[in-house]
Design an enzyme around this catalytic site. Structure first.
Site, PDB file in Angstrom:
ATOM      1  CG  ASN A  20      -4.886  53.487  37.483  1.00 34.33           C
ATOM      2  OD1 ASN A  20      -4.650  52.342  37.237  1.00 34.33           O
ATOM      3  ND2 ASN A  20      -6.076  54.261  37.993  1.00 34.33           N
ATOM      4  CB  SER A  21      -2.876  52.593  32.148  1.00 36.44           C
ATOM      5  OG  SER A  21      -1.403  52.486  31.975  1.00 36.44           O
ATOM      6  N   GLY A  37      -4.176  48.194  34.800  1.00 35.35           N
ATOM      7  CA  GLY A  37      -4.753  46.992  34.028  1.00 35.35           C
ATOM      8  C   GLY A  37      -4.928  45.674  34.698  1.00 35.35           C
ATOM      9  CG  ASN A  41     -12.955  45.363  42.787  1.00 35.56           C
ATOM     10  OD1 ASN A  41     -12.227  45.046  41.343  1.00 35.56           O
ATOM     11  ND2 ASN A  41     -13.694  46.514  42.690  1.00 35.56           N
ATOM     12  CG  ASN A  54     -13.916  46.755  38.239  1.00 37.53           C
ATOM     13  OD1 ASN A  54     -14.370  47.487  37.507  1.00 37.53           O
ATOM     14  ND2 ASN A  54     -12.407  46.671  38.170  1.00 37.53           N
ATOM     15  CB  CYS A  58     -11.444  48.156  35.091  1.00 32.09           C
ATOM     16  SG  CYS A  58      -9.825  48.479  34.795  1.00 32.09           S
ATOM     17  CE  LYS A  82     -14.904  51.335  41.711  1.00 31.19           C
ATOM     18  NZ  LYS A  82     -13.515  51.122  42.277  1.00 31.19           N
ATOM     19  CB  THR A  94     -10.826  55.772  37.011  1.00 24.31           C
ATOM     20  OG1 THR A  94     -10.880  54.584  36.337  1.00 24.31           O
ATOM     21  CG2 THR A  94      -9.992  55.704  38.196  1.00 24.31           C
TER      22      THR A  94
END
Ligand SMILES: Cc1cc2nc3c(=O)[nH]c(=O)nc-3n(C[C@H](O)[C@H](O)[C@H](O)COP(=O)(O)O)c2cc1C
Length: 299
Positions: free
Chosen positions: A66-67, A69, A96, A123, A126, A161, A189
């Site tokens: 996934n992207s 964003g 988050n 986060n 990402c 994370k 991811t």
């Protein structure tokens, strides 16, 4: 109470949480969310973000890339429009948060401190944004700086994370621990690239993050390593779609687990993981989650 897991002083009714970005803000699935140990909201940034251009999701064998964003309404609208609904859900809520500068994390933490939520998940991992995100999470110094800055401003459960992209997550986990994090989530991811039939990047964001069963063995490896490197609890994440997967992560050293992509296949994905895990635990006559945490390392 039997079945509870305590992390950083917060009591979770069971060890299964919905992972960020895969369960909306949780309000869409109240009946399911009520029965989980907790939910981690979709990432919130200070300002509203439209996210990356489409396409944003591609299926690959055993997973997805996934992207998205970090599409989200921003902190103010989140507080006004989403939080009041979230608070009605009887489960633990971790928000988050993602930023592109250290100061943004600080302002997000300050903006959420008076709210009735259980904790923050920073986060720092990402892969779908060009600045911040995984770039922050690749440097132990940056992880420490951001975590320390947020720790000063929040008394809530503070979870960091981590990414495992081009970095040893043991080092970043140690940095988060030194800066006062209550727990680390391992992992977000992994970098991925999908090409179309003409040999051009398929995703609108060019590259994306791989999730789902494809990443489970690597995520499990990371949890095992990180759990041996830090004293703070590890929250396992990456490729959990069954009770057996969750069981494996607990044995590798996770105290809680997060279920992500499985929620995209069916909204009750995390709940099914929990139900299957409970069956495994009762069949093995295991009393309490604590007794299996980290058994993989005890030989
Ligand atoms: C569509 C999608 C959106 C995501 N959005 C976020 C996000 O906003 N913040 C975050 O920390 N992780 C996000 N993630 C990562 C997941 O929370 C999780 O770490 C990852 O998918 C690995 O778990 P899984 O294999 O169970 O999916 C997202 C994942 C997916 C598939």
């Amino acid at each position: 109470m039997k079945g509870e897991v305590v992390v950083g002083g917060v009591r979770f009714a069971n060890p299964v949480l919905a992972a960020s970005g895969t369960f909306g803000y949780g309000v869409e699935f109240k009946g399911i969310a009520n029965r989980l140990g907790g939910i981690v909201t979709k990432g919130v940034t200070l300002e509203e973000r439209a996210g990356n251009p489409p396409p944003r999701i591609a299926e690959v064998p055993s997973g997805i890339v996934n992207s998205v964003g970090l599409e989200n309404p921003g902190l103010i609208k989140f507080k006004r429009q989403i939080l009041p609904k979230l608070k009605k859900i009887k489960t633990r809520i971790l928000v988050n948060v993602a930023g592109f500068e250290v100061d943004e994390f600080i302002r997000l933490a300050e903006g959420l401190e008076e709210e009735n939520i259980d904790g923050l998940e920073l986060n720092l991992s990402c892969p779908n944004v060009s600045e911040g995100g995984a770039v922050f999470g690749q440097t132990p110094q940056k992880v420490e700086e951001i975590t320390r800055a947020v720790r000063k401003r929040t008394k809530k459960l503070l979870v960091v994370k981590l990414t495992a992209n081009f970095v040893d997550p043991r080092e970043t986990a140690k940095a988060a621990e030194a800066a006062g994090a209550d727990a680390v989530t391992v992992i977000n991811t992994l970098y991925g690239l999908i090409l179309d039939d003409n040999g051009r990047p398929f995703l609108g964001g060019r590259t994306g993050g791989i999730s789902g069963p494809a990443i489970k063995p690597f995520a499990l490896f990371c949890v095992d390593r990180v759990a041996a490197a830090v004293k703070i609890p590890v929250i396992g994440c990456g490729g959990i779609i069954s009770g057996r997967d969750a069981f494996d992560f607990l044995c590798a050293g996770a105290r809680l687990v997060q279920v992500g992509s499985a929620n995209l296949t069916a909204p009750n994905g995390a709940l099914r993981v929990l139900q299957e895990l409970k069956i495994i635990i009762s069949e093995k006559r295991i009393k309490g989650w604590e007794s299996i945490v980290g058994t993989a390392r005890r030989g």
